[in-house]
Motif scaffolding. Structure first.
Motif, short mmCIF file in Angstrom:
data_model
loop_
_atom_site.label_atom_id
_atom_site.label_comp_id
_atom_site.label_asym_id
_atom_site.label_seq_id
_atom_site.Cartn_x
_atom_site.Cartn_y
_atom_site.Cartn_z
N PHE A 96 63.57 -7.30 22.19
CA PHE A 96 63.54 -6.12 23.03
C PHE A 96 63.48 -6.46 24.51
N GLY A 97 63.18 -7.73 24.81
CA GLY A 97 63.13 -8.16 26.21
C GLY A 97 64.47 -8.04 26.91
N GLY A 98 65.55 -8.07 26.14
CA GLY A 98 66.88 -7.95 26.73
C GLY A 98 67.06 -6.64 27.46
N MET A 99 66.60 -5.55 26.86
CA MET A 99 66.74 -4.24 27.47
C MET A 99 65.96 -4.18 28.79
N PHE A 100 64.75 -4.74 28.81
CA PHE A 100 63.93 -4.68 30.01
C PHE A 100 64.43 -5.61 31.10
N ALA A 101 65.06 -6.71 30.74
CA ALA A 101 65.63 -7.59 31.76
C ALA A 101 66.65 -6.84 32.59
N MET A 102 67.45 -6.02 31.95
CA MET A 102 68.45 -5.22 32.64
C MET A 102 67.84 -3.99 33.32
N ALA A 103 67.01 -3.24 32.58
CA ALA A 103 66.51 -1.95 33.07
C ALA A 103 65.52 -2.09 34.22
N SER A 104 64.78 -3.19 34.27
CA SER A 104 63.78 -3.35 35.32
C SER A 104 64.39 -3.35 36.72
N TYR A 105 65.64 -3.75 36.81
CA TYR A 105 66.28 -3.86 38.13
C TYR A 105 67.47 -2.92 38.25
N ILE A 106 67.38 -1.79 37.55
CA ILE A 106 68.50 -0.85 37.57
C ILE A 106 68.69 -0.24 38.95
N ALA A 107 67.61 0.00 39.70
CA ALA A 107 67.76 0.63 41.02
C ALA A 107 68.60 -0.22 41.97
N PRO A 108 68.26 -1.50 42.19
CA PRO A 108 69.13 -2.31 43.07
C PRO A 108 70.49 -2.61 42.46
N THR A 109 70.60 -2.62 41.12
CA THR A 109 71.91 -2.82 40.49
C THR A 109 72.84 -1.67 40.82
N VAL A 110 72.32 -0.45 40.74
CA VAL A 110 73.12 0.74 41.05
C VAL A 110 73.61 0.72 42.49
N THR A 111 72.74 0.32 43.42
CA THR A 111 73.12 0.35 44.83
C THR A 111 73.94 -0.87 45.25
N ASP A 112 73.59 -2.07 44.75
CA ASP A 112 74.24 -3.29 45.23
C ASP A 112 75.46 -3.71 44.42
N VAL A 113 75.48 -3.39 43.14
CA VAL A 113 76.60 -3.80 42.28
C VAL A 113 77.57 -2.65 42.06
N THR A 114 77.03 -1.51 41.60
CA THR A 114 77.89 -0.36 41.35
C THR A 114 78.35 0.28 42.66
N GLY A 115 77.57 0.07 43.73
CA GLY A 115 77.97 0.57 45.04
C GLY A 115 77.68 2.03 45.28
N LEU A 116 76.70 2.57 44.57
CA LEU A 116 76.34 3.98 44.74
C LEU A 116 75.12 4.12 45.65
N ASP A 117 74.90 5.34 46.13
CA ASP A 117 73.74 5.62 46.95
C ASP A 117 72.48 5.64 46.08
N ALA A 118 71.31 5.45 46.71
CA ALA A 118 70.05 5.45 45.96
C ALA A 118 69.82 6.77 45.22
N SER A 119 70.45 7.84 45.70
CA SER A 119 70.29 9.14 45.03
C SER A 119 70.91 9.14 43.64
N ALA A 120 71.74 8.14 43.32
CA ALA A 120 72.34 8.05 41.98
C ALA A 120 71.39 7.44 40.96
N VAL A 121 70.33 6.77 41.43
CA VAL A 121 69.40 6.11 40.50
C VAL A 121 68.79 7.11 39.51
N PRO A 122 68.28 8.27 39.95
CA PRO A 122 67.74 9.23 38.97
C PRO A 122 68.77 9.67 37.93
N ILE A 123 70.06 9.68 38.29
CA ILE A 123 71.10 10.07 37.34
C ILE A 123 71.20 9.02 36.23
N PHE A 124 71.13 7.75 36.61
CA PHE A 124 71.13 6.68 35.60
C PHE A 124 69.89 6.79 34.71
N LEU A 125 68.75 7.08 35.31
CA LEU A 125 67.53 7.22 34.52
C LEU A 125 67.62 8.42 33.58
#
Length: 396
Positions: A218-247
């Motif tokens: 189950f650690g695999g899911m948390f390795a990815m999900a723990s850093y979803i906020a900076p992943t959305v902004t730095d990798v996907t290239g979206l604004d921070a306001s998109a983070v709640p949509i991913f959540l």
């Protein structure tokens, strides 16, 4: 067994408690940049507050389950929720990083024992043959939190300061205490349940292997999900306001996966765990390869929660099958194992990010953890087959 109406109200009380716990556990992931800025540390360092919460679950679940093994289950649930409120008030008041870590540890301590005891209460109230659905219902608090509580608390934290999110959680905890007192039936403690009996029943190979599947896979899911906020902004290239949509997408995935898990568990618990573990590894690879595009990124993030729901419920059911007399300790320890995975995944994800491998690297680490978890599951399946193989009848 309580009347159907009372059983429904009791289940709602347990779900509200799970909703509060799910909100505090996952909102930290959505507010990492704000928390890091608020206590003057880097984002990877702030990520250790996720690990601190998980460490609290790991320590608190078996410890509180053992100490509360002879308590009436209703009283134990209320006591655990009081401790939860204290930890979240401490988080909201944290003046610095060190205080934050301690408060998150305290907030996490009641987590596993609450869900474990809630599952046992749900089974006590359930009709014969519906234990899988009963457990999945009380686990709905977490996906509902991810649909409403986590996005809402993340929005609140982004607009009114990150501390406001934890004040909200503390209020939810107080509400839970009132609902538990009003609606959860008094279930007499098991007079045969003792600390020694719980520990003796807990010390079996299948219990250890099942906990290891959760702690590693189950650690695999948390390795990815723990850093979803900076992943959305730095990798996907979206604004921070998109983070709640991913959540929100994650929460919807949990709402799909959790009730599905109950039905799958009534079909086959072991096959369901296999589907969840293998599927999670494949999904994490897909997320890492497509995170730069918002549509596949949000889809695979959604799918990770579907698979997580299948894993959580069926690991809980599996422990209840193999624990014998150690029902309270085993039920609580499932969440200790899952939060060992939380701590491991968040820590390893922070390590690869800090070493310059980027925000998709945690997903690759997570895929590796899923493979290791599947290997442990394979050992459990082999032992299960050996234990259930008919003994040959020798000719006279």
């Amino acid at each position: 067994m309580p009347e159907p109406r009372h059983a429904l109200l009791a289940t709602i009380a347990l779900v509200v408690g799970g909703f509060a716990i799910g909100t505090t556990e996952f909102v930290t992931m959505g507010l990492l940049p704000e928390i890091a800025d608020g206590v003057s540390v880097s984002i990877p360092t702030a990520g250790h507050s996720i690990s601190a919460y998980a460490a609290g679950v790991v320590v608190g679940a078996p410890l509180l389950a053992i100490l509360g093994a002879t308590w009436p289950r209703k009283a134990l649930l209320v006591g655990l929720t009081v401790a939860f409120v204290v930890g979240n008030v401490g988080t909201a008041l944290a003046p610095d990083y060190s205080w934050l870590l301690v408060a998150r540890f305290v907030a996490g301590m009641p987590h596993g024992a609450f869900f474990g005891v809630a599952a046992l209460v749900a089974v006590d109230m359930a009709a014969r043959g519906q234990h899988g659905r009963a457990v999945s219902r009380v686990m709905l608090g977490i996906p509902i939190a991810n649909v409403a509580g986590v996005p809402g608390a993340t929005w609140l934290g982004q607009h009114y300061g990150w501390r406001s999110a934890y004040w909200l959680v503390a209020v939810l905890g107080v509400l839970t205490i009132g609902l538990l007192l009003a609606y959860v039936p008094h279930i007499e403690r098991n007079i045969e349940s003792t600390i020694k009996r719980e520990l003796r029943g807990f010390a079996t190979t299948q219990v250890a292997l099942t906990l290891a599947v959760g702690a590693i896979g189950f650690g695999g899911m948390f390795a990815m999900a723990s850093y979803i906020a900076p992943t959305v902004t730095d990798v996907t290239g979206l604004d921070a306001s998109a983070v709640p949509i991913f959540l929100l997408a994650s929460g919807i995935g949990g709402l799909v996966g959790t009730p599905l898990a109950g039905r799958l568990g009534e079909w086959s618990v072991l096959r369901s765990i296999t589907i969840g573990c293998v599927g999670m590894g494949v999904n994490l690879v897909a997320f890492a390869l497509t995170a730069q595009w918002w549509a596949p990124a949000i889809f695979f993030y959604f799918l990770s929660s579907v698979l997580a729901g299948i894993l959580v419920v069926n690991l809980q059911l599996r422990l209840m099958q193999v624990a014998g007399q150690a029902q309270t300790l085993a039920a609580a320890s499932n969440h200790a194992a899952l939060n060992t995975a939380n701590a491991l995944g968040a820590w390893l994800g922070g390590v690869v990010i800090a070493n310059g491998y980027g925000y998709t690297a945690p997903s690759w680490v997570g895929a590796g953890l899923s493979v290791l978890g599947a290997g442990v599951l394979g050992l459990s399946l082999l032992k299960h087959r050996a234990d259930t193989r008919p003994t040959p009848v020798r000719a006279a």
